[in-house]
Design an enzyme around this catalytic site. Sequence first.
Site, PDB file in Angstrom:
ATOM      1  N   LYS A 152     -12.690  -2.175   6.167  1.00  0.00           N
ATOM      2  CA  LYS A 152     -11.820  -3.318   7.028  1.00  0.00           C
ATOM      3  C   LYS A 152     -12.608  -3.286   8.527  1.00  0.00           C
ATOM      4  O   LYS A 152     -12.839  -4.026   9.103  1.00  0.00           O
ATOM      5  CB  LYS A 152     -10.563  -3.138   7.310  1.00  0.00           C
ATOM      6  N   TRP A 202       0.749  -1.123  -0.024  1.00  0.00           N
ATOM      7  CA  TRP A 202      -0.048   0.085  -0.010  1.00  0.00           C
ATOM      8  C   TRP A 202       0.777   1.085   0.046  1.00  0.00           C
ATOM      9  O   TRP A 202       0.498   2.394  -0.689  1.00  0.00           O
ATOM     10  CB  TRP A 202      -0.874   0.094   1.322  1.00  0.00           C
ATOM     11  N   ASP A 262      -1.999   6.289   6.687  1.00  0.00           N
ATOM     12  CA  ASP A 262      -3.086   5.402   6.129  1.00  0.00           C
ATOM     13  C   ASP A 262      -3.621   4.648   7.163  1.00  0.00           C
ATOM     14  O   ASP A 262      -2.802   3.528   7.586  1.00  0.00           O
ATOM     15  CB  ASP A 262      -2.480   4.729   4.816  1.00  0.00           C
TER      16      ASP A 262
HETATM   17  C1  LIG Z   1      -7.243  -1.915   1.616  1.00  0.00           C
HETATM   18  C2  LIG Z   1      -6.066  -1.072   1.884  1.00  0.00           C
HETATM   19  C3  LIG Z   1      -6.033   0.090   0.835  1.00  0.00           C
HETATM   20  C4  LIG Z   1      -6.820   0.206  -0.417  1.00  0.00           C
HETATM   21  O1  LIG Z   1      -8.034   0.551  -0.006  1.00  0.00           O
HETATM   22  P1  LIG Z   1      -9.240   0.536  -1.191  1.00  0.00           P
HETATM   23  O2  LIG Z   1     -10.391   1.288  -0.456  1.00  0.00           O
HETATM   24  O3  LIG Z   1      -9.448  -0.516  -1.782  1.00  0.00           O
HETATM   25  O4  LIG Z   1      -8.697   1.622  -2.147  1.00  0.00           O
HETATM   26  C5  LIG Z   1      -5.153   0.980   1.164  1.00  0.00           C
HETATM   27  N1  LIG Z   1      -4.311   1.125   2.262  1.00  0.00           N
HETATM   28  C6  LIG Z   1      -4.412  -0.099   3.092  1.00  0.00           C
HETATM   29  C7  LIG Z   1      -3.469  -0.138   4.278  1.00  0.00           C
HETATM   30  C8  LIG Z   1      -5.535  -0.979   3.133  1.00  0.00           C
HETATM   31  O5  LIG Z   1      -5.408  -1.963   4.100  1.00  0.00           O
END
Ligand SMILES: *Cc1c(COP(=O)(O)O)cnc(C)c1O
Length: 361
Positions: free
Chosen positions: A198, A102, A174
């Site tokens: 998540k 990511w 993030d």
């Molecule tokens: C799942 C995830 C993403 C991507 O998320 P999307 O909503 O599918 O774009 C980015 N960063 C982390 C840490 C993630 O777990």
Amino acid sequence: MQRHFNFSAGPSMLPLEVLEEAQREFLYYSNSGMSVMEMSHRSKVYEDIIFTAEADLRELMNIPNNYSVMFLQGGASTQFAMVALNLLNNSKKADYINTGQWSKKAIEEAKKYGEINVVASSEDAVFNYIPELSSSLFDKDADYAYLTLNNTIYGTHISDDKLPDTNGIPLVGDMSSNILAEPYDITKFGVVFAGAQKNLGPAGVTIAIVRDDLIGKHQAITPTMLQYSIHAKEKSLYNTPPTYSIYFAGLVFKWVKKMGGVPYMYEYNKKKASILYDFLDNSKLFKGTVVPKDRSLMNVPFVLPTDELNSKFIKQAQLLGLVNLKGHRTVGGMRASIYNAMPIAGVEKLVELMKNFEREN
Ligand SMILES: *Cc1c(COP(=O)(O)O)cnc(C)c1O
């Protein structure tokens, strides 16, 4: 039909209580005579839903008044560009920590809009640790520093007490896979963002929490929909927001509050994760892949000695209703994602199977 224990990395399990509440309100929300999905986003009843969700999130995360909270679309992946377009506005340089897929995607995206320096990386060991983050790594001149707080694929995290001193430059985090799962002091950040699927609800909404002094200085080429300023000013109602996903996330916020807030979830998650890590540390057959000091509370990757045993284990788990345990292709083996909504019973059942499997193999 019994509900599975779903160990998927995302979309992931949601609290049963919340699913049932949404089911009860599915056709008629309150006295509105319609489903939330059918409502105007400009109606009074919908404004109550979105503003209550915002107030509850502010309370749960102790978000001060000089931060804006936005409900956006495009997933966390869109934030990779949005952060860069909005914050690369002075030196047009930023410092990134590369701790997994990511971060890598965020780096590639940001490179389109400025000079991106990767100041630390754990790629040399398949991202199974968090690199040392001393303040000397960071350029005082950079527009911001960037890190992924929980690495969903590799199973590492950076807890609040280990956040780096960035020499005064704003920190962007993030938080997609550990928002509301462990405590962070928001005032240490310039921007925090998280996709919902998540820990917060169904896919479709992304939360961005942005310090107000960083808003409104985007690059001239920034598309209107990617400007923090427009969404902050219009309180996430510039265009039609993902109305149902926001409603659902709002129900999850209420659920987390009822459970005892982030401090409660943190204790619960530590207890849940330690059941799994304690077993892994004592197993002769199963092995965790992450260095102990950086282990995630949310995503637990582990391996068996052969691919054959990995597949055999995943099949046996499936038969018991323990699903989506296959690891990411770059790590192999298994990954158990145990977000807020995963009950302890799910982890206990998994560890029981692991014990039996070890005895028999
Ligand atoms: C799942 C995830 C993403 C991507 O998320 P999307 O909503 O599918 O774009 C980015 N960063 C982390 C840490 C993630 O777990």
